[in-house]
Write an enzyme that holds these catalytic residues in place. Structure first.
Site, mmCIF file in Angstrom:
data_model
loop_
_atom_site.group_PDB
_atom_site.id
_atom_site.type_symbol
_atom_site.label_atom_id
_atom_site.label_comp_id
_atom_site.label_asym_id
_atom_site.label_seq_id
_atom_site.Cartn_x
_atom_site.Cartn_y
_atom_site.Cartn_z
ATOM 1 N N ASP A 78 42.409 24.819 -36.226
ATOM 2 C CA ASP A 78 41.737 24.388 -37.460
ATOM 3 C C ASP A 78 42.590 23.444 -38.314
ATOM 4 O O ASP A 78 42.816 23.691 -39.508
ATOM 5 C CB ASP A 78 41.353 25.608 -38.312
ATOM 6 C CG ASP A 78 40.639 26.678 -37.521
ATOM 7 O OD1 ASP A 78 39.858 26.323 -36.638
ATOM 8 O OD2 ASP A 78 40.873 27.873 -37.782
ATOM 9 N N GLU B 27 30.083 25.016 -39.519
ATOM 10 C CA GLU B 27 31.222 25.555 -40.265
ATOM 11 C C GLU B 27 32.275 24.467 -40.440
ATOM 12 O O GLU B 27 32.091 23.315 -40.061
ATOM 13 C CB GLU B 27 31.818 26.751 -39.511
ATOM 14 C CG GLU B 27 32.253 26.402 -38.099
ATOM 15 C CD GLU B 27 32.687 27.609 -37.284
ATOM 16 O OE1 GLU B 27 32.965 28.666 -37.879
ATOM 17 O OE2 GLU B 27 32.757 27.494 -36.042
#
Length: 543
Positions: free
Chosen positions: A14, A187
């Site tokens: 991420d 997301e």
């Protein structure tokens, strides 16, 4: 120069990448591992140096008891108003309908700190980021979680204005700006502004082999005002099963001082056993989700496109204005534990390293035995990431157990469900110290040696333990003199320490394999193990 992907090997998921002046920074998720949020810096996007973590105090991050793969999800690093802003999520529930989480904000004038105490933001959903608009307004952009069983759980991207004067959100301004594509599981949102357009980058498809990044844009930040990029996705490997990099998607966009564009993305590098089908199994990512960087160009319609196609490239041209960065030529590391603090590559689980866990310095790491390697509360384990498919790790341990509940040794660890170790313990039948190898496979615990456990000579002052990881399999060795090692006849399948294996039965599969040192005393008498050194040597990174 060429960027060789992945630029951050091993568990670096991420990525949130920004540029401040001529320096680039990447922040990565750390989940249940402490300290929270991994930071690196570079001036050329090729060579990266690790920085101190911004969340190093329990007052900033309280994770004791957090489930595996809970904790820090998708931090967002930004820079505005002459300071760094870091948004992060602490997730308390991983499996099931709920994702109880809290989003926090900390700031610092210097990337090295000190970082502030956290401001609680909200709990609407995870993967929150902070967008600083050019009119001075700030907005929180986040995935929205819907626990109701008759709704889809990923409920679009919510935008809420943030008031800097009060350091609070304005809940009345909250609106859904995009509900994603039919790929769903929307997301990891990040907002950017270019040429009068707001560009929304968001991950979709889940963080598995169907993972991808989609892009939408709008002239305003109004509700449901964003249109999706045609001929997408922006990046993804769902339809490129044979490329070196897989799972690319969730990430962040950055421009260079001279106007080039790059995108940092999570990625995976799977391997397979010879008996497994290439397009069926896809493979096992024991190194977890890593960070890759791709070059980006803008088409004539104003949409961003990954150079070379949405499957990405292993080798990428570095920026033309790159300033060559001095960084370690190897990831090999030898730690004699001379410092009174653990080095930047060491991690503990859920809580910081304190006297309750042990001490470090003066040439030794002393660990006080606490709970088992399945424990989510009190555990004495110090570990570092696997960062190559093939490596050796070695230590020297002094340990004098008095019962079989006291154990200390060298571990390869994914989470509380999946791990193994070679350890010294006490055999009450032989009235002797012994070396055993055990594995926990989704709480199926196996002691491999049992009555054939290796007896430690009474006059042995210490035991040397080594693990040899060779992509598909790994093993343990021991020595009583530090020179002549004997392989323990236990061959372990490395896939058990992969995201993909854990994903088969558990909803939190977001980290990667670690190697480290541990001491357990289930009898509660505080048995202590002393480790003289730790050595990590890579044979190949398969790049």
């Amino acid at each position: 120069m060429k960027i060789s992907n992945p630029v951050l090997t091993g568990f670096h998921a991420d990525p949130s990448m920004i540029r401040v002046g001529d320096t680039y920074y990447i922040a990565n998720s750390t989940f249940e591992w402490f300290p929270g949020v991994r930071l690196h810096e570079s001036k050329d996007l090729v060579h990266w140096n690790i920085l101190p973590s911004p969340l190093s105090r329990s007052s900033q991050l309280a994770m004791r008891g957090n489930p595996s793969s809970g904790g820090i999800w998708a931090p967002d690093l930004s820079y505005a108003d002459n300071k760094f802003w870091l948004i992060y999520t602490d997730v308390k529930v991983v499996n099931g309908a709920f994702k109880d989480c809290t989003n926090y904000l900390v700031t610092a004038e210097d990337i090295h700190g000190p970082w502030s105490e956290p401001v609680r933001i909200n709990g609407v959903g995870f993967d929150a980021s902070l967008f600083h608009d050019d009119d001075g307004r700030k907005y929180l952009v986040q995935q929205t979680w819907d626990f109701r069983e008759y709704h889809h759980q990923f409920d679009g991207i919510t935008l809420t204005e943030f008031d800097v004067d009060t350091m609070k959100l304005k809940p009345e301004t909250a609106r859904t700006i995009w509900d994603g594509t039919s790929v769903k599981l929307t997301e990891g949102p990040h907002l950017y502004k270019k040429d009068g357009w707001y560009y929304l980058f968001a991950a979709e498809g889940g963080t598995v082999y169907e993972h991808q990044e989609s892009v939408a844009r709008s002239r305003t930040l109004d509700e449901y005002s964003f249109e999706v990029m045609p001929n997408g996705p922006f990046i993804g490997n769902f339809d490129t099963p044979d490329t070196y990099l897989q799972k690319q998607g969730h990430g962040a966009l950055v421009d260079t001082p001279s106007g080039e564009w790059y995108y940092a993305s999570l990625c995976g590098r799977p391997w397979r056993h010879d008996t497994e089908p290439a397009h069926g199994t896809r493979g096992w990512c024991t190194l977890g989700r890593e960070t890759s960087i791709q070059k980006v160009e803008w088409d004539e319609d104003g949409w961003p496109r990954v150079v070379g196609g949405h499957g990405g490239q292993r080798y990428v041209d570095a920026p033309k204005d790159a300033i060559e960065t001095v960084a370690p030529a190897t990831r090999d590391e030898h730690d004699e534990f001379d410092s009174g603090e653990l080095g930047l590559n060491w991690n503990t689980l859920r809580v910081p390293f304190t006297d309750a866990m042990g001490t470090v310095g003066g040439g030794k790491l002393a660990l006080r035995g606490q709970g088992s390697l399945c424990n989510l509360f009190d555990l004495s384990l110090v570990a570092r990431r696997w960062q190559a498919f093939d490596f050796d790790a070695e230590t020297k341990v002094r340990f004098d157990p008095k019962n079989y509940m006291q154990m200390a040794g060298l571990t390869n660890y994914y989470d509380d469900l999946c791990w193994s170790w070679a350890f010294i313990t006490w055999d009450e039948k032989r009235h002797a110290r012994v070396i055993e190898v055990a594995q926990n496979d989704f709480n199926q615990y196996t002691s491999f040696l049992k009555d054939d456990a290796i007896v430690v000579p009474e006059d042995a002052e210490a035991v040397w333990l080594r693990t040899k990881v060779r992509t598909e399999y790994y093993s343990y060795e021991y020595s009583f003199d530090g020179e002549h090692f004997t392989e323990i006849p236990v061959k372990l399948d490395a896939k058990i320490l992969s995201d993909d294996y854990v994903n088969q039965r558990y909803g939190g599969f977001f980290t990667g394999a670690f190697v480290g040192l541990a001491c357990v005393d289930l009898s509660g008498y505080d048995a202590q193990a002393e480790f003289d050194y730790f050595d990590y040597r890579e044979l190949s990174d398969n790049q």
